[in-house]
Design a protein around this motif. Structure first.
Motif, PDB file in Angstrom:
ATOM      1  N   GLN A 260     -29.811  30.131  94.926  1.00 59.14           N
ATOM      2  CA  GLN A 260     -30.164  29.668  93.582  1.00 59.14           C
ATOM      3  C   GLN A 260     -30.287  30.853  92.649  1.00 59.14           C
ATOM      4  OE1 GLN A 260     -34.016  27.918  94.655  1.00 59.14           O
ATOM      5  NE2 GLN A 260     -35.037  29.377  93.295  1.00 59.14           N
ATOM      6  N   MET A 261     -30.258  30.539  91.340  1.00 58.53           N
ATOM      7  CA  MET A 261     -30.453  31.539  90.301  1.00 58.53           C
ATOM      8  C   MET A 261     -31.494  31.054  89.309  1.00 58.53           C
ATOM      9  SD  MET A 261     -26.652  32.894  89.307  1.00 58.53           S
ATOM     10  CE  MET A 261     -27.386  34.186  88.269  1.00 58.53           C
ATOM     11  N   GLY A 262     -32.023  31.986  88.534  1.00 58.79           N
ATOM     12  CA  GLY A 262     -32.937  31.668  87.449  1.00 58.79           C
ATOM     13  C   GLY A 262     -33.046  32.873  86.537  1.00 58.79           C
ATOM     14  N   ASN A 263     -33.794  32.719  85.443  1.00 59.51           N
ATOM     15  CA  ASN A 263     -33.970  33.859  84.548  1.00 59.51           C
ATOM     16  C   ASN A 263     -35.147  34.705  85.013  1.00 59.51           C
ATOM     17  OD1 ASN A 263     -36.558  33.417  82.882  1.00 59.51           O
ATOM     18  ND2 ASN A 263     -35.539  31.414  82.730  1.00 59.51           N
ATOM     19  N   CYS A 264     -35.163  35.927  84.544  1.00 54.12           N
ATOM     20  CA  CYS A 264     -36.295  36.830  84.764  1.00 54.12           C
ATOM     21  C   CYS A 264     -36.872  37.263  83.425  1.00 54.12           C
ATOM     22  CB  CYS A 264     -35.860  38.039  85.603  1.00 54.12           C
ATOM     23  SG  CYS A 264     -36.108  37.804  87.376  1.00 54.12           S
ATOM     24  N   GLY A 265     -37.094  36.289  82.574  1.00 46.36           N
ATOM     25  CA  GLY A 265     -37.734  36.575  81.302  1.00 46.36           C
ATOM     26  C   GLY A 265     -36.845  36.309  80.108  1.00 46.36           C
ATOM     27  N   PRO A 266     -37.406  36.411  78.899  1.00 41.65           N
ATOM     28  CA  PRO A 266     -36.650  36.153  77.674  1.00 41.65           C
ATOM     29  C   PRO A 266     -35.489  37.128  77.501  1.00 41.65           C
ATOM     30  CG  PRO A 266     -39.007  36.119  77.248  1.00 41.65           C
ATOM     31  CD  PRO A 266     -38.832  36.647  78.638  1.00 41.65           C
ATOM     32  N   PRO A 267     -34.378  36.677  76.911  1.00 41.89           N
ATOM     33  CA  PRO A 267     -33.267  37.593  76.621  1.00 41.89           C
ATOM     34  C   PRO A 267     -33.709  38.719  75.694  1.00 41.89           C
ATOM     35  CG  PRO A 267     -32.557  35.309  76.451  1.00 41.89           C
ATOM     36  CD  PRO A 267     -34.061  35.283  76.568  1.00 41.89           C
ATOM     37  N   ILE A 268     -33.107  39.882  75.876  1.00 38.18           N
ATOM     38  CA  ILE A 268     -33.419  41.076  75.094  1.00 38.18           C
ATOM     39  C   ILE A 268     -32.233  41.380  74.188  1.00 38.18           C
ATOM     40  CG2 ILE A 268     -33.939  43.547  75.209  1.00 38.18           C
ATOM     41  CD1 ILE A 268     -35.092  42.973  78.041  1.00 38.18           C
ATOM     42  N   GLU A 269     -32.483  41.509  72.899  1.00 37.47           N
ATOM     43  CA  GLU A 269     -31.391  41.717  71.950  1.00 37.47           C
ATOM     44  C   GLU A 269     -30.959  43.180  71.944  1.00 37.47           C
ATOM     45  OE1 GLU A 269     -30.009  40.372  67.472  1.00 37.47           O
ATOM     46  OE2 GLU A 269     -32.132  40.209  68.043  1.00 37.47           O
ATOM     47  N   LEU A 270     -29.673  43.407  72.222  1.00 39.92           N
ATOM     48  CA  LEU A 270     -29.040  44.718  72.141  1.00 39.92           C
ATOM     49  C   LEU A 270     -27.927  44.659  71.102  1.00 39.92           C
ATOM     50  CD1 LEU A 270     -28.540  45.446  75.979  1.00 39.92           C
ATOM     51  CD2 LEU A 270     -30.517  46.021  74.565  1.00 39.92           C
ATOM     52  N   ASP A 271     -27.397  45.814  70.717  1.00 35.62           N
ATOM     53  CA  ASP A 271     -26.247  45.825  69.817  1.00 35.62           C
ATOM     54  C   ASP A 271     -25.063  45.103  70.458  1.00 35.62           C
ATOM     55  OD1 ASP A 271     -27.696  47.303  67.990  1.00 35.62           O
ATOM     56  OD2 ASP A 271     -26.898  49.237  68.675  1.00 35.62           O
ATOM     57  N   GLU A 272     -24.972  45.207  71.775  1.00 35.48           N
ATOM     58  CA  GLU A 272     -23.813  44.654  72.496  1.00 35.48           C
ATOM     59  C   GLU A 272     -23.928  43.159  72.767  1.00 35.48           C
ATOM     60  OE1 GLU A 272     -24.312  48.983  73.320  1.00 35.48           O
ATOM     61  OE2 GLU A 272     -25.648  47.230  73.357  1.00 35.48           O
ATOM     62  N   GLY A 273     -25.121  42.583  72.625  1.00 39.35           N
ATOM     63  CA  GLY A 273     -25.319  41.170  72.912  1.00 39.35           C
ATOM     64  C   GLY A 273     -26.722  40.920  73.428  1.00 39.35           C
ATOM     65  N   TRP A 274     -26.927  39.763  74.042  1.00 41.29           N
ATOM     66  CA  TRP A 274     -28.217  39.406  74.626  1.00 41.29           C
ATOM     67  C   TRP A 274     -28.234  39.795  76.096  1.00 41.29           C
ATOM     68  CZ3 TRP A 274     -31.929  38.027  71.382  1.00 41.29           C
ATOM     69  CH2 TRP A 274     -31.611  37.420  70.184  1.00 41.29           C
ATOM     70  N   LEU A 275     -29.141  40.694  76.453  1.00 45.88           N
ATOM     71  CA  LEU A 275     -29.296  41.081  77.851  1.00 45.88           C
ATOM     72  C   LEU A 275     -30.261  40.104  78.513  1.00 45.88           C
ATOM     73  CD1 LEU A 275     -28.861  43.111  80.199  1.00 45.88           C
ATOM     74  CD2 LEU A 275     -30.901  44.310  79.348  1.00 45.88           C
ATOM     75  N   LEU A 276     -29.773  39.426  79.543  1.00 47.98           N
ATOM     76  CA  LEU A 276     -30.590  38.469  80.272  1.00 47.98           C
ATOM     77  C   LEU A 276     -30.788  38.956  81.699  1.00 47.98           C
ATOM     78  CD1 LEU A 276     -31.957  35.649  80.545  1.00 47.98           C
ATOM     79  CD2 LEU A 276     -29.719  34.780  81.285  1.00 47.98           C
TER      80      LEU A 276
END
Length: 423
Positions: free
Chosen positions: A320-336
């Motif tokens: 299974q997969m899941g998130n490890c917290g809110p996405p982090i905004e970078l210049d390149e995109g959203w780091l999840l």
């Protein structure tokens, strides 16, 4: 990846005074146990009252902050519940009655785990290259009850971490009102006016939360008008059912605990984007317990079905997969940051990069974990697990606090360039 040497561990010596609930109603017309105890104290003479109170204070006054005031506050609650006329009851009897309806609770005796981190609301006096941080932690005590604890600190651009010392006494955030009729909707709890945030614990209040407030994922959310609010998603658990709720605060003095509605809110592991995207609130979820979803809504407290964003693909995440917290905004995109579960139920932390304008588009994902259980990080209450509920962008680095084996907390730094190179 740089792993800091510091580890935070469960600590049974961290205790708070909490209300002890005995039973308020009578049985077949006989006095209730509460009424019997109060009557017995009221019947004591002054000498016996003084001696009994002094025995309690000898055992507990040095272990807690403003113990006498806590007992008096608890007495006031008992007086209101029983409809007592306390005009002629002296202070010592009031304190002793309060003591009978309190108990000591070790809120982190079993585990300290699954942290998230955000920029602190007060950045005054910070030198260049340093950020004051605020970390939430899941603390687990007697009965496997989960609560929310906090720790303040500073991170620097040299991979340094300095945590503020914990005060000798911890206090529980509280809500004014009738403890017999706690509403099942939104509720507000308050940090004690004289307590530091690092010494504050938020316990379950409502029936839906009765067995735990689990895995708070904090984010500093910027509203359309530029106003910042600290919002966290967490799982409320009552021993049978779960539901996702929001913690909302602007000052970390008062905290609104708000149940969410919608089909997606019946699941755990939701993580809010730090701002609207395309005019809508965005959330990462795990609606089927297996895949990672992206969800949008026009309300921050209502979430329905989303669309699959990531499916298990690599061996370390096949279960299974899941998130490890809110996405982090970078210049390149959203780091999840993500978590994957592989063979032998081994949890590891990975990452994905999402398009900044359309987060449903995946730009890249890690083929190998960023952090995986190894050596001393394998052993604990639940072995072979590393897990985080939120990381922080600090300059050209990502600071990642993470839970280890559901027992302790470790810390890592990774440069953004090195991380993106793995996507």
């Amino acid at each position: 990846m740089f792993h800091h040497a510091l580890r935070l561990h469960a600590d049974p010596s961290r205790v708070v005074v909490r209300p002890f609930h005995i039973g308020w109603t009578s049985n077949n017309g006989a006095p209730s146990r509460t009424e019997r105890i109060v009557s017995a104290v009221l019947a004591m003479d002054a000498k016996e009252t003084h001696a009994s109170l002094e025995a309690v204070l000898k055992d507990f006054e040095a272990r807690h902050w403003q113990t006498r005031r806590v007992f008096m506050t608890r007495y006031d609650e008992i007086e209101a519940l029983l409809g007592l006329d306390g005009a002629d009851i002296g202070d010592e009897k009031r304190q002793l009655i309060g003591a009978y309806f309190c108990h000591e609770y070790s809120y982190a005796a079993a585990a300290l785990m699954n942290p998230s981190v955000v920029p602190h609301y007060d950045q005054s006096g910070m030198p260049k290259g340093s950020t004051r941080i605020l970390m939430s932690m899941r603390a687990v005590g007697e009965g496997h009850i989960s609560s929310i604890a906090f720790r303040e600190g500073i991170v620097t651009d040299r991979n340094q971490l300095k945590l503020a010392p914990e005060p000798p006494f911890a206090t529980a955030a509280d809500t004014p009102g009738d403890e017999l009729h706690v509403p099942e909707g939104p509720i507000t709890v308050y940090r004690h006016r004289d307590s530091t945030l690092s010494g504050t614990v938020i316990f379950p209040i409502t029936g839906a939360q009765s067995k735990g407030l689990e895995d708070l994922r904090l984010v500093r959310f910027t509203h359309d008008d530029g106003r910042d609010e600290w919002i966290g998603t967490y799982t409320a658990y009552n021993g049978e059912r779960i539901q996702s709720e929001l913690l909302r605060t602007t000052d970390f003095r008062s905290f609104d605990l708000v149940p969410m509605s919608g089909s997606a809110a019946r699941n755990k592991g939701m993580a809010l984007f730090p701002r609207k995207v395309g005019g809508r609130y965005m959330m990462i979820g795990r609606q089927d317990g297996e895949n990672v979803y992206v969800i949008s809504s026009d309300r921050i407290d209502h979430w329905d079905e989303g669309e699959i964003l990531l499916k298990p693909e690599h061996p370390w995440e096949l279960v299974q997969m899941g998130n490890c917290g809110p996405p982090i905004e970078l210049d390149e995109g959203w780091l999840l940051l993500t978590h994957g579960v592989g063979a032998m139920r081994k949890y590891a932390i990975g990452a994905a990069l999402l398009d900044k304008d359309d987060p449903s588009k995946v730009i890249g994902r890690t083929a190998e974990p960023l952090i995986a259980p190894a050596d001393q990080d394998r052993e604990g209450y639940v072995p072979n697990v590393v897990y985080t509920c939120g990381a922080l962008k600090h300059g050209d680095r990502i600071f990642i606090p993470y839970g280890i084996a559901d027992s302790s907390i470790g810390f890592a730094f990774v440069t953004i360039s090195d991380l993106l190179a793995q996507l």
